[in-house]
Write a protein that holds these residues in place. Structure first.
Motif, mmCIF file in Angstrom:
data_model
loop_
_atom_site.group_PDB
_atom_site.id
_atom_site.type_symbol
_atom_site.label_atom_id
_atom_site.label_comp_id
_atom_site.label_asym_id
_atom_site.label_seq_id
_atom_site.Cartn_x
_atom_site.Cartn_y
_atom_site.Cartn_z
ATOM 1 N N LEU A 153 16.943 7.451 -40.954
ATOM 2 C CA LEU A 153 17.212 7.468 -39.518
ATOM 3 C C LEU A 153 17.236 6.042 -38.979
ATOM 4 N N LYS A 154 17.916 5.908 -37.845
ATOM 5 C CA LYS A 154 18.021 4.623 -37.159
ATOM 6 C C LYS A 154 17.699 4.828 -35.692
ATOM 7 N N LEU A 155 16.887 3.920 -35.145
ATOM 8 C CA LEU A 155 16.556 3.943 -33.724
ATOM 9 C C LEU A 155 17.056 2.650 -33.096
ATOM 10 N N ASP A 156 18.085 2.760 -32.269
ATOM 11 C CA ASP A 156 18.591 1.585 -31.559
ATOM 12 C C ASP A 156 17.664 1.221 -30.406
ATOM 13 N N PHE A 157 17.640 -0.062 -30.068
ATOM 14 C CA PHE A 157 16.826 -0.498 -28.930
ATOM 15 C C PHE A 157 17.523 -1.655 -28.226
ATOM 16 N N THR A 158 17.028 -1.990 -27.044
ATOM 17 C CA THR A 158 17.571 -3.103 -26.271
ATOM 18 C C THR A 158 16.483 -4.156 -26.068
ATOM 19 N N PRO A 159 16.867 -5.397 -25.793
ATOM 20 C CA PRO A 159 15.864 -6.420 -25.476
ATOM 21 C C PRO A 159 15.014 -6.037 -24.270
ATOM 22 N N GLU A 160 15.625 -5.313 -23.319
ATOM 23 C CA GLU A 160 14.878 -4.887 -22.134
ATOM 24 C C GLU A 160 13.759 -3.926 -22.500
ATOM 25 N N GLN A 161 14.009 -3.048 -23.469
ATOM 26 C CA GLN A 161 12.947 -2.141 -23.920
ATOM 27 C C GLN A 161 11.805 -2.918 -24.576
ATOM 28 N N ILE A 162 12.149 -3.924 -25.367
ATOM 29 C CA ILE A 162 11.112 -4.738 -26.009
ATOM 30 C C ILE A 162 10.274 -5.441 -24.951
ATOM 31 N N LEU A 163 10.936 -6.020 -23.957
ATOM 32 C CA LEU A 163 10.218 -6.727 -22.897
ATOM 33 C C LEU A 163 9.308 -5.781 -22.123
ATOM 34 N N GLU A 164 9.776 -4.570 -21.856
ATOM 35 C CA GLU A 164 8.966 -3.593 -21.131
ATOM 36 C C GLU A 164 7.709 -3.230 -21.914
ATOM 37 N N VAL A 165 7.871 -2.995 -23.221
ATOM 38 C CA VAL A 165 6.715 -2.668 -24.059
ATOM 39 C C VAL A 165 5.734 -3.837 -24.093
ATOM 40 N N MET A 166 6.247 -5.047 -24.190
ATOM 41 C CA MET A 166 5.384 -6.228 -24.227
ATOM 42 C C MET A 166 4.592 -6.371 -22.932
ATOM 43 N N LYS A 167 5.250 -6.136 -21.810
ATOM 44 C CA LYS A 167 4.565 -6.256 -20.523
ATOM 45 C C LYS A 167 3.475 -5.191 -20.379
ATOM 46 N N GLU A 168 3.806 -3.968 -20.756
ATOM 47 C CA GLU A 168 2.844 -2.874 -20.586
ATOM 48 C C GLU A 168 1.674 -2.975 -21.549
ATOM 49 N N SER A 169 1.899 -3.610 -22.708
ATOM 50 C CA SER A 169 0.829 -3.700 -23.708
ATOM 51 C C SER A 169 0.107 -5.044 -23.680
ATOM 52 N N GLY A 170 0.549 -5.948 -22.806
ATOM 53 C CA GLY A 170 -0.135 -7.237 -22.687
ATOM 54 C C GLY A 170 0.190 -8.219 -23.785
ATOM 55 N N VAL B 158 6.022 -1.614 -34.133
ATOM 56 C CA VAL B 158 6.796 -2.655 -34.814
ATOM 57 C C VAL B 158 6.349 -4.034 -34.332
ATOM 58 N N LEU B 159 6.120 -4.171 -33.028
ATOM 59 C CA LEU B 159 5.643 -5.451 -32.482
ATOM 60 C C LEU B 159 4.280 -5.829 -33.050
ATOM 61 N N GLN B 160 3.463 -4.830 -33.396
ATOM 62 C CA GLN B 160 2.157 -5.084 -33.972
ATOM 63 C C GLN B 160 2.205 -5.308 -35.480
ATOM 64 N N GLY B 161 3.392 -5.128 -36.073
ATOM 65 C CA GLY B 161 3.527 -5.228 -37.520
ATOM 66 C C GLY B 161 3.616 -6.654 -38.020
ATOM 67 N N LYS B 162 3.868 -6.769 -39.310
ATOM 68 C CA LYS B 162 3.847 -8.056 -40.012
ATOM 69 C C LYS B 162 4.791 -9.075 -39.393
ATOM 70 N N HIS B 163 5.990 -8.617 -38.987
ATOM 71 C CA HIS B 163 6.998 -9.532 -38.435
ATOM 72 C C HIS B 163 7.237 -9.273 -36.956
ATOM 73 N N GLY B 164 6.251 -8.692 -36.282
ATOM 74 C CA GLY B 164 6.430 -8.359 -34.883
ATOM 75 C C GLY B 164 6.754 -9.544 -33.999
ATOM 76 N N GLY B 165 6.235 -10.711 -34.359
ATOM 77 C CA GLY B 165 6.501 -11.901 -33.575
ATOM 78 C C GLY B 165 7.981 -12.246 -33.532
ATOM 79 N N THR B 166 8.698 -11.959 -34.621
ATOM 80 C CA THR B 166 10.138 -12.212 -34.651
ATOM 81 C C THR B 166 10.849 -11.340 -33.627
ATOM 82 N N LEU B 167 10.445 -10.068 -33.548
ATOM 83 C CA LEU B 167 11.032 -9.159 -32.566
ATOM 84 C C LEU B 167 10.657 -9.580 -31.148
#
Length: 301
Positions: free
Chosen positions: A103-120, A174-183
């Motif tokens: 399976l593949k889950l597409d995402f947008t940069p805006e979704q990443i930013l939203e998750v980052m803001k909500e999770s600190g 994914v953001l908490q994973g090994k390469h989350g900083g890249t994302l």
């Protein structure tokens, strides 16, 4: 492999096989950003533009070639493309008895930013951009979230409320994973990866039009050497090579879909010289445009 991980993977194998109708190919779902894949045999290498996405294999094995770099992943790993990239992909392990299921889950940069803001999560901008594709090991929390979002396909009434929440959880894992900083760098305005993403988006939108490197550098607010270095770090190719791959892939699709001749297609995708187009096409696909399209149509038939 833990018993819990094995059971979750077996559940996902059954879900994907069922929701694909046990038919080969790509299957959109009621969750717009979620796609299921099934193939009962290994495939030939396929050129395409990899979407910005998180990809999981639950049975079988796949390989993605970015320039000269190979990314091979199995049920133990997942692949992330943080930007859209021209690649060659190939399913290398599949059979009628054990089909490739993914399976593949597409995402947008805006979704990443939203998750980052909500999770600190607040990464600092980095001058050095990182490769826009990586593979990481699948952990139990991430696999659990993937299992739950896929199970929503059995209860469509739950999708509008629960799917957005579970997608956020997946991106958080994914953001908490090994390469989350890249994302995370993808969403940090002013960072090298963010500015290269904007250049990539520009080239994708205007690949037919010729551009000067100094124009791209100005758009990215970088010097020309810095743009070259960061662009190649993210994409494994130069801006010109990136544009060339987009042009040639588009040309191939046009010739297959509209039965246009090579000279007409060459001009449509931005080439001024049909002979140069034919040379570069043969270099990329291994055959002249006419021979390649004839071969592909024979395969489809």
């Amino acid at each position: 492999m833990s018993q819990q991980l094995q059971e979750q993977r077996e559940t996902l194998v059954k879900l994907i096989d069922r929701h694909s109708g046990r038919e080969n190919g790509v299957h959109p779902t009621l969750i717009p950003s979620l796609f299921l894949f099934r193939e009962n045999q290994a495939t030939k290498p396929k050129h395409g533009v990899h979407s910005r996405s998180v990809c999981f294999v639950f049975q079988g094995e796949k390989e993605v070639l970015l320039a000269k770099e190979r990314y091979r992943y199995t049920p133990a790993e997942y692949l992330v493309a943080t930007v859209e990239l021209p690649v060659i992909s190939q399913i290398i392990d599949a059979s009628p008895e054990a089909p490739y299921l993914a399976l593949k889950l597409d995402f947008t940069p805006e979704q990443i930013l939203e998750v980052m803001k909500e999770s600190g999560i607040h990464p600092s901008p980095q001058d050095q951009a990182k490769r826009g594709m990586f593979i990481s090991p699948v952990g139990a929390p991430l696999l659990n979230a993937i299992s739950r979002v896929t199970q929503l396909l059995d209860t469509p009434a739950d999708i509008p409320l629960l799917a957005p929440l579970l997608i956020k959880e997946i991106l958080y894992r994914v953001l908490q994973g090994k390469h989350g900083g890249t994302l995370a760098q993808l969403a940090v305005e002013g960072g090298g990866a963010f500015r290269i993403k904007e250049v990539i988006d520009y080239i994708k939108e205007h690949y037919v039009t010729s551009f000067r490197i100094d124009e791209l550098a100005e758009r990215a607010n970088m010097s020309i050497p810095t743009l070259h270095r960061h662009f190649k770090e993210v994409t494994a190719m130069t801006p010109i090579q990136f544009q060339k791959q987009l042009r040639l892939q588009a040309a191939r699709q046009l010739m297959l879909a509209e039965s246009l001749n090579a000279a007409d297609v060459a001009f449509q995708v931005g080439y001024e010289s049909p002979s140069q187009f034919s040379r570069e096409y043969a270099r990329m696909f291994g055959l002249s445009p006419i021979q390649d399209v004839r071969r592909l149509r024979t395969l489809d038939a």
